[in-house]
Design an enzyme around this catalytic site. Structure first.
Site, short mmCIF file in Angstrom:
data_model
loop_
_atom_site.label_atom_id
_atom_site.label_comp_id
_atom_site.label_asym_id
_atom_site.label_seq_id
_atom_site.Cartn_x
_atom_site.Cartn_y
_atom_site.Cartn_z
NE ARG B 64 7.02 8.00 -6.59
CZ ARG B 64 6.18 7.44 -7.19
NH1 ARG B 64 6.53 6.80 -8.75
NH2 ARG B 64 4.72 6.56 -6.98
CG ASP B 304 3.75 -0.91 -7.43
OD1 ASP B 304 4.83 -0.08 -6.93
OD2 ASP B 304 2.20 -1.52 -7.65
#
Ligand code: ZN
Lengths: 314, 439
Positions: B64, B304
């Site tokens: 992110r 993930d």
């Protein structure tokens, strides 16, 4: 799956969220109570006391005047107050999280929240966040449990007892996959020994279901005890690239001719509002075997019964 | 030079597991001679009853960074990775803005400077991750990008994918696919099956994945690029992998801990922390994924790890974003999942040995090989993790090092704890507590 033993027990939950969380005993109790309200109402009684000093609020992320009014009517008949917090028409609340909004309603001192949302599961989420009872007034394509209780009341009224449902065959016709009504009602009926079948095109009845499925209404119309016609939204039909209204009505509309082939004692149900000319034709929409008006009437008594179970201390 | 002695553990090495001490320095690691004791200056990690092996490598982390929602910071990412036993992670390019050209690649890499973990910054395959025009893979490779993926989205165009695979072969880089036909998956929230039907929730079928796996493998039959298939979750994909292996079509692949441990029935709680893409599958698929990992058909376990700010996961399951965090719990989740397939009893210890070996093979060795063989990446050296497989863990939200708390493992009973971690010869985690640069 609910075992028979479990079915004889009643459950205790602060909320009313799904038929799948209830037992046969729970449903029977709710229906019995609703029938008592119905009888007292018929005798002219209009002022019940169970919800005196209670105030119920609706939190609807999806418009539904009928369901909201039914809950409102039920609350007021029981002597409670009813308030709206309708997100769909409130620009202020847009962008606020569901949790924040729900917490505010609890802080405002409401006794219970009636939640409707376009997503499955939201009433379940809200119920976890709040201490006050949460009632599911329809969550996405998941469940519409108060509708199912109302329908049971209607069937109990029609047949004298829910025991009559044992062995009956009920066809749900239309967009079963996207129907919270079909999901709740078929679950409820199965607890009383009725068998559901689904009738609709592959676009509407997904392969994953374990229920017996038919692709033409003509195949089953003469053998069912209850034809439960689901509302087909024309706009939604148009969105599907593989289906049009003409081919749909040809295969799945309950019209005069098909209704004439039904068993003599068979009944037709519809959760309303009807799309006359799509799922039913105008003759059927006025047929005396159509229980739709009773379904609306009994929806109020069912909701009185549910509210009084959660809030009435009885 | 500082030395760290990891003493008394069962060490995973070339010959399998054996009881040994391990001396780790900044330049190397060795087994000390019998009877030699650590010097007074050495740090000593007590690994008696524990397992020691190369630090984990994650092929699939969403950092992110850059990003605007504050769901993770370089430091929080590093702490989460360390607590999970990871020394190196590959950061996906679906950031805000995406890493699709050299300037942003350079800026992003700088954000991770000075962390004790190694962050291998990925780049997108197409400009803006729009699926239309290929990024300048040559220039990005010159600036160190070795892992290309539009992850979060599929590369919808077969033509674009074909070209990307050609470049991957010529440049010695990986092209990683989020295999999912977007038309079939449109509007889907969870696995399509019995459970989605019961819940009335729109499903994403396994075929949405397998048809893209089939396409990519066929594309790679002639091109022979470095195709990596991410987070596999479909029975059909596994059959296709077998077929590709038999046909000599090159590929590598990964599975996530959550697809090994949990299934779609969890969605019955309507908790958006179980909303992940690809979705949690049925029990049958979960068991098949475990077998595929055991048999080496799937190369690696990859997390993930996908942080999301809390308010986003307090939406309805229809509106909440896909993704769950996984770095910190990857070992416990994978170990717990793989142990469920072995019967306990007299052979319990053997089973633990077998599963621990599998964990090191699929969470350390194979991911490291995939990166090194294809891309000649320099991996963080002298990095070791110490594991306690017997410890029962049940994560609380306050234990989570990530800034985001969207974990499906909160309050879930699992077995397996990352106890200590040495990175580049330095102790960054000891007795489950962050140390030194790791803190
Ligand atoms: Zn992905």
């Amino acid at each position: 799956m609910v075992s028979d033993d479990n079915n004889l027990q009643s459950t205790t939950s602060k909320d009313f969220l799904a038929i799948s969380k209830l037992t046969k005993r729970d449903l029977q109790d709710l229906v019995d109570k609703a029938l008592v309200y119905q009888a007292r109402f018929k005798d002219g009684e209009r002022s019940f006391k169970e919800l005196e000093s209670h105030s119920v609020v609706s939190l609807f992320y999806e418009n539904s005047t009928r369901t909201r009014m039914s809950f409102e009517r039920a609350t007021k008949l029981l002597g409670g107050e009813f308030a709206y917090f309708d997100i769909a028409s409130s620009s202020v609340a847009k962008g606020e999280s569901i949790r924040d909004t729900a917490v505010v309603l609890e802080a405002l001192g409401f006794s219970a929240v009636v939640v409707r949302h376009f997503s499955e599961g939201v009433p379940h989420q809200v119920a976890k966040w709040l201490e006050i009872p949460v009632l599911n007034a329809g969550d996405g394509c998941h469940e519409h449990p108060s509708q199912a209780v109302g329908d049971l009341v209607t069937l109990a009224e029609r047949y004298g007892s829910l025991d009559a449902l044992y062995g009956m065959k009920v066809a749900f016709v239309g967009d079963v996959g996207h129907s919270r009504v079909a999901r709740s009602v078929s679950l409820a009926l199965s607890m009383f020994g009725a068998t559901s079948i689904f009738v609709g095109p592959p676009e509407m009845v997904p392969a994953a279901t374990k229920v017996e499925t038919f692709r033409e209404l003509d195949e089953v119309v003469d053998e069912v005890d209850i034809a439960y016609m689901l509302r087909v939204q024309k706009e939604r039909l148009m969105e599907r690239e593989t289906l049009d209204v003409v081919s749909y009505t040809k295969r799945f509309q309950l019209n005069d001719a098909r209704a004439a082939r039904m068993k003599k004692e068979a009944v037709i149900m519809h959760p309303g509002p009807m799309n006359v000319g799509v799922e039913v034709d105008s003759t059927v929409s006025k047929a005396i075997d159509l229980l739709a008006p009773a379904q609306v009437r009994n929806g109020v008594f069912a909701r009185m019964s549910i509210l009084s179970k959660l809030l009435g201390g009885a | 030079m500082s030395e760290t002695w990891i003493r008394g553990g069962t060490v995973f090495g070339v010959g399998g597991l054996k009881k040994a001490d391990l001396v780790v320095t900044e330049v190397g690691a060795h087994t000390p001679n019998e009877g030699v004791n650590p010097p007074a200056t050495a740090a000593v990690i007590d690994a008696r009853g524990l397992y020691v092996g190369p630090a984990f490598v994650d092929l699939h982390t969403h950092s992110r960074i850059p990003g605007k929602d504050g769901s993770e910071s370089p430091e929080s990412l590093s702490r989460a990775a360390i607590k999970g036993g990871y020394g190196s992670v590959v950061a996906m390019a679906n950031t805000d803005p995406p890493v699709d050209h050299v300037a942003i690649l350079e800026q992003t890499k700088k954000r991770f400077d000075g962390l004790p973990i190694q962050v291998i910054q990925g780049a997108s395959v197409t400009i803006g991750r729009q699926g239309e025009r290929l990024v300048d893979m040559v220039a990005l490779k010159e600036h160190g990008a070795v892992f290309f993926s539009d992850d979060g989205d599929v590369i919808a165009s077969a033509r674009v994918m074909r070209r990307a695979l050609e470049y991957s072969r010529d440049l010695n880089v990986l092209v990683a696919e989020h295999a999912q036909d977007s038309e079939l998956a449109l509007g889907g929230v969870m696995n399509e099956g019995e459970i989605s039907y019961l819940l009335g929730v729109q499903g994403i079928g396994e075929d949405a994945e397998s048809i893209v796996v089939a396409r990519d493998l066929e594309l790679n039959r002639k091109i022979r690029g470095n195709l990596h298939l991410m987070h596999l979750s479909a029975l059909g994909s596994l059959d296709l992998l077998k077929y590709a292996k038999a046909s000599g079509i090159p590929f590598s692949s990964e599975v996530t801990p959550h697809h090994l441990l949990i299934s779609d029935s969890e969605l019955a709680t309507f908790d958006p922390n179980y909303k992940v893409n690809p979705p949690l599958r049925s029990k049958d698929t979960r068991m098949a994924l475990r077998s595929a990992l055991r048999e080496g058909l799937i190369d690696a376990v990859a997390t993930d790890h996908a942080p999301h700010a809390k308010h986003l996961k307090e939406r309805s399951i229809k509106e909440a974003p896909f993704g769950l965090i996984g770095l910190q719990s990857a070992f416990a989740a994978t170990f717990t999942a793989m142990m469920q397939d072995v019967s306990f009893g007299e052979e319990e210890e053997d089973s633990i040995d077998t599963v621990i070996s599998l964990i090191f093979r699929t969470m350390s060795i194979r991911p490291r090989e995939i990166l090194q063989k294809v891309t000649q990446s320099e991996m963080l050296p002298n990095s070791y993790v110490v594991l306690d497989p017997t410890l029962e863990v049940s994560q609380r939200e306050s234990d989570i090092a990530s800034l985001s708390k969207n974990s499906p493992y909160i309050d879930r009973k699992m077995h397996g704890q990352v106890v200590s971690l040495v990175l580049g010869g330095k102790v960054v985690l000891e007795n489950c507590e962050l140390q030194g640069e790791g803190a």
